[in-house]
Design a protein around this motif. Structure first.
Motif, mmCIF file in Angstrom:
data_model
loop_
_atom_site.group_PDB
_atom_site.id
_atom_site.type_symbol
_atom_site.label_atom_id
_atom_site.label_comp_id
_atom_site.label_asym_id
_atom_site.label_seq_id
_atom_site.Cartn_x
_atom_site.Cartn_y
_atom_site.Cartn_z
ATOM 1 N N ALA A 38 0.873 -1.076 -0.005
ATOM 2 C CA ALA A 38 0.071 -0.095 0.063
ATOM 3 C C ALA A 38 0.806 1.186 -0.115
ATOM 4 C CB ALA A 38 -0.823 -0.018 1.264
ATOM 5 N N ASN A 79 -4.883 2.868 11.640
ATOM 6 C CA ASN A 79 -4.175 1.634 11.162
ATOM 7 C C ASN A 79 -2.735 1.342 11.120
ATOM 8 O OD1 ASN A 79 -3.240 2.776 8.882
ATOM 9 N ND2 ASN A 79 -4.973 1.947 7.642
ATOM 10 N N GLY A 80 -2.276 0.503 10.636
ATOM 11 C CA GLY A 80 -0.902 0.141 10.698
ATOM 12 C C GLY A 80 0.047 1.046 10.013
ATOM 13 N N PHE A 106 -7.767 -3.493 9.055
ATOM 14 C CA PHE A 106 -8.242 -4.158 8.053
ATOM 15 C C PHE A 106 -7.807 -5.806 8.307
ATOM 16 C CE2 PHE A 106 -7.935 -5.795 3.734
ATOM 17 C CZ PHE A 106 -9.438 -5.999 3.176
ATOM 18 N N TYR A 107 -6.834 -5.827 8.565
ATOM 19 C CA TYR A 107 -5.811 -7.178 9.069
ATOM 20 C C TYR A 107 -5.806 -7.211 10.392
ATOM 21 C CZ TYR A 107 -4.642 -7.029 3.974
ATOM 22 O OH TYR A 107 -4.952 -6.838 2.676
ATOM 23 N N ARG A 112 -1.192 -7.009 16.614
ATOM 24 C CA ARG A 112 -0.827 -5.900 15.975
ATOM 25 C C ARG A 112 -1.534 -4.660 16.687
ATOM 26 N NH1 ARG A 112 -2.941 -5.275 10.609
ATOM 27 N NH2 ARG A 112 -1.736 -3.213 10.547
ATOM 28 N N LEU A 163 -6.123 6.059 4.359
ATOM 29 C CA LEU A 163 -5.312 4.774 3.690
ATOM 30 C C LEU A 163 -6.360 3.363 4.046
ATOM 31 C CD1 LEU A 163 -3.338 6.820 4.183
ATOM 32 C CD2 LEU A 163 -1.533 5.004 4.716
ATOM 33 N N ASP A 183 -6.308 9.600 0.731
ATOM 34 C CA ASP A 183 -5.730 8.478 0.013
ATOM 35 C C ASP A 183 -5.179 9.009 -1.341
ATOM 36 O OD1 ASP A 183 -5.453 6.334 -1.810
ATOM 37 O OD2 ASP A 183 -7.591 5.311 -1.120
ATOM 38 N N LEU A 184 -3.865 8.734 -1.492
ATOM 39 C CA LEU A 184 -3.026 9.202 -2.711
ATOM 40 C C LEU A 184 -3.837 9.002 -4.009
ATOM 41 C CD1 LEU A 184 0.268 9.258 -1.275
ATOM 42 C CD2 LEU A 184 -0.792 11.378 -2.453
ATOM 43 N N ASN A 185 -4.109 7.626 -3.906
ATOM 44 C CA ASN A 185 -4.987 7.021 -5.096
ATOM 45 C C ASN A 185 -6.235 7.613 -5.230
ATOM 46 O OD1 ASN A 185 -5.825 5.326 -7.264
ATOM 47 N ND2 ASN A 185 -5.616 3.497 -6.095
ATOM 48 N N ASP A 200 -3.812 13.570 -0.889
ATOM 49 C CA ASP A 200 -2.515 13.923 -0.522
ATOM 50 C C ASP A 200 -1.761 12.932 0.344
ATOM 51 O OD1 ASP A 200 -0.385 15.821 -0.243
ATOM 52 O OD2 ASP A 200 -1.418 17.074 1.303
ATOM 53 N N ASN A 201 -0.501 12.984 0.675
ATOM 54 C CA ASN A 201 0.292 12.055 1.544
ATOM 55 C C ASN A 201 -0.201 12.342 2.870
ATOM 56 O OD1 ASN A 201 2.125 10.683 2.942
ATOM 57 N ND2 ASN A 201 3.596 10.593 1.104
ATOM 58 N N ILE A 202 -0.298 11.428 3.506
ATOM 59 C CA ILE A 202 -0.752 11.611 4.992
ATOM 60 C C ILE A 202 0.106 12.266 5.659
ATOM 61 C CG2 ILE A 202 -0.054 9.474 6.071
ATOM 62 C CD1 ILE A 202 -2.924 9.709 7.502
HETATM 63 O O1 PTJ Z 1 -3.021 -1.790 9.124
HETATM 64 P P1 PTJ Z 1 -4.261 -2.266 8.394
HETATM 65 O O2 PTJ Z 1 -4.559 -3.637 8.903
HETATM 66 O O3 PTJ Z 1 -5.643 -1.664 8.551
HETATM 67 O O4 PTJ Z 1 -4.096 -2.544 6.885
HETATM 68 C C1 PTJ Z 1 -3.708 -1.333 6.163
HETATM 69 C C2 PTJ Z 1 -3.787 -1.187 4.735
HETATM 70 C C3 PTJ Z 1 -3.398 -0.074 4.090
HETATM 71 C C4 PTJ Z 1 -2.738 -2.482 4.279
HETATM 72 C C5 PTJ Z 1 -5.107 -1.625 4.256
HETATM 73 O O5 PTJ Z 1 -6.032 -0.634 4.658
HETATM 74 C C6 PTJ Z 1 -5.191 -1.773 2.749
HETATM 75 O O6 PTJ Z 1 -4.934 -2.704 2.188
HETATM 76 O O7 PTJ Z 1 -5.567 -0.821 1.965
HETATM 77 P P2 PTJ Z 1 -5.545 -0.233 0.302
HETATM 78 O O8 PTJ Z 1 -6.744 -0.939 0.060
HETATM 79 O O9 PTJ Z 1 -4.166 -0.631 -0.178
HETATM 80 O O10 PTJ Z 1 -5.363 0.915 0.489
HETATM 81 C C7 PTJ Z 1 -4.635 2.156 1.003
HETATM 82 C C8 PTJ Z 1 -4.626 3.285 0.029
HETATM 83 O O11 PTJ Z 1 -3.593 4.392 0.826
HETATM 84 C C9 PTJ Z 1 -4.052 2.888 -1.349
HETATM 85 O O12 PTJ Z 1 -4.820 3.537 -2.126
HETATM 86 C C10 PTJ Z 1 -2.501 3.945 -1.330
HETATM 87 O O13 PTJ Z 1 -2.651 4.503 -2.490
HETATM 88 C C11 PTJ Z 1 -2.830 4.836 -0.420
HETATM 89 N N1 PTJ Z 1 -1.692 5.130 0.496
HETATM 90 C C12 PTJ Z 1 -0.702 4.679 0.798
HETATM 91 N N2 PTJ Z 1 0.377 5.389 1.464
HETATM 92 C C13 PTJ Z 1 -0.275 6.621 1.548
HETATM 93 C C14 PTJ Z 1 -1.464 6.564 1.002
HETATM 94 N N3 PTJ Z 1 -2.258 7.742 0.943
HETATM 95 C C15 PTJ Z 1 -1.894 8.758 1.562
HETATM 96 N N4 PTJ Z 1 -0.940 8.965 2.224
HETATM 97 C C16 PTJ Z 1 0.228 7.706 2.087
HETATM 98 N N5 PTJ Z 1 1.475 8.026 2.818
#
Ligand code: PTJ
Length: 262
Positions: A38, A79-80, A106-107, A112, A163, A183-185, A200-202
């Motif tokens: 992520a 979250n993590g 989420f996980y 954790r 995120l 969410d950057l995406n 934006d980046n968190i």
């Molecule tokens: O800690 P958990 O168990 O709750 O799990 C956390 C993750 C992030 C693994 C879980 O929520 C997950 O799988 O999320 P996704 O579906 O991958 O979505 C996370 C989104 O955050 C993605 O679209 C990334 O582009 C975005 N992202 C990642 N790093 C940053 C970010 N957005 C803003 N700032 C960041 N630094």
């Protein structure tokens, strides 16, 4: 985990610094393994916006803070990845907003949750942290993913879930919660499902949101409502997309690659 040894003069110093934080958090049991992926996806989207806070994100942050200041039971979810990157700023944001803080994963595993609690308590030993023994469930989300705290997300009217996974964002919206995400995406389901999406980046967004709280704190209820009324999330997201398109077009014209004779 070794210490971070990259010299400050390195052109990608900060990017490498936050990667190191992610690696450390993985070793400390804070981060889900998928959190590393992520993070990489986030980095890629950050390149597209030029690794800076762009105007539509600033607009979204102002609306988000206005909504949070108007909320009865605001909650900031952790979250993590968030605990790895911005533990101090998360606590600070919850404090200035008078919001509750909830670990919501989420996980989810109990290990954790404990590791994240510990990481947060390093910054403030007395902070109230919800989500450690959640007794409620988000409807229509199976197993561990849907566990929430009765005093936190369950009761909340406005939630910041950065995120985040799109499925859970959708389930929270279906529960009638007002959902703010970072969410950057901007193409993710989460970004499209949320009520307010901060692209934006968190690591930049949270410090800026803390400043905006101070800027808006003295505003009347009517003024805050006017900020919200004037905000359009769909338009903001399409403005980000247009920004990226134009920026890439400019870069293509400029030619940012090293010229070489073959
Ligand atoms: O800690 P958990 O168990 O709750 O799990 C956390 C993750 C992030 C693994 C879980 O929520 C997950 O799988 O999320 P996704 O579906 O991958 O979505 C996370 C989104 O955050 C993605 O679209 C990334 O582009 C975005 N992202 C990642 N790093 C940053 C970010 N957005 C803003 N700032 C960041 N630094």
């Amino acid at each position: 985990m070794g210490e971070f040894k990259v010299p400050k003069s390195h052109p990608r110093y900060w990017s490498l610094y936050y990667r190191h934080k992610i690696e450390e958090a993985l070793e400390a049991g804070i981060l889900a393994k998928a959190g590393t992926m992520a993070h990489g996806r986030g980095e890629a989207f950050d390149y597209l916006i030029g690794e800076r806070t762009i105007e539509p994100a600033e607009r979204a942050m102002r609306a988000a803070v206005a909504k949070l200041l108007l909320a009865k039971h605001p909650v900031v979810s952790v979250n993590g990845n968030v605990a790895a990157l911005v533990p101090k700023e998360t606590i600070e944001l919850a404090k200035v907003l008078d919001a509750r803080l909830e670990i919501n994963l989420f996980y989810r595993t109990e290990e954790r949750v404990r590791a994240i609690e510990e990481a947060l308590r390093k910054h403030d030993p007395d902070i109230e942290i919800l989500g450690i023994n959640p007794t409620k469930r988000i409807p229509n989300l199976e197993s561990e993913r849907g566990k929430v705290d009765e005093e936190g997300i369950w009761k909340a009217d406005v939630i910041v879930v950065p995120l985040e996974d799109g499925d859970r964002t959708e389930a929270l919206v279906a529960m009638g919660k007002f959902v703010i995400t970072v969410d950057l995406n901007l193409l993710s389901r989460s970004a499209r499902m949320a009520d307010i999406t901060i692209v934006d980046n968190i690591i930049r967004a949270y410090p800026r949101m803390i400043e905006i709280v101070e800027e808006l704190r003295e505003k009347s209820k009517e003024e805050l409502e006017a900020i919200l009324k004037g905000y359009d999330n769909e338009k903001t997201l399409s403005d980000v997309l247009i920004y990226i398109r134009d920026r890439l077009g400019d870069l293509a014209k400029e030619g940012i690659w090293r010229r070489r004779e073959l």
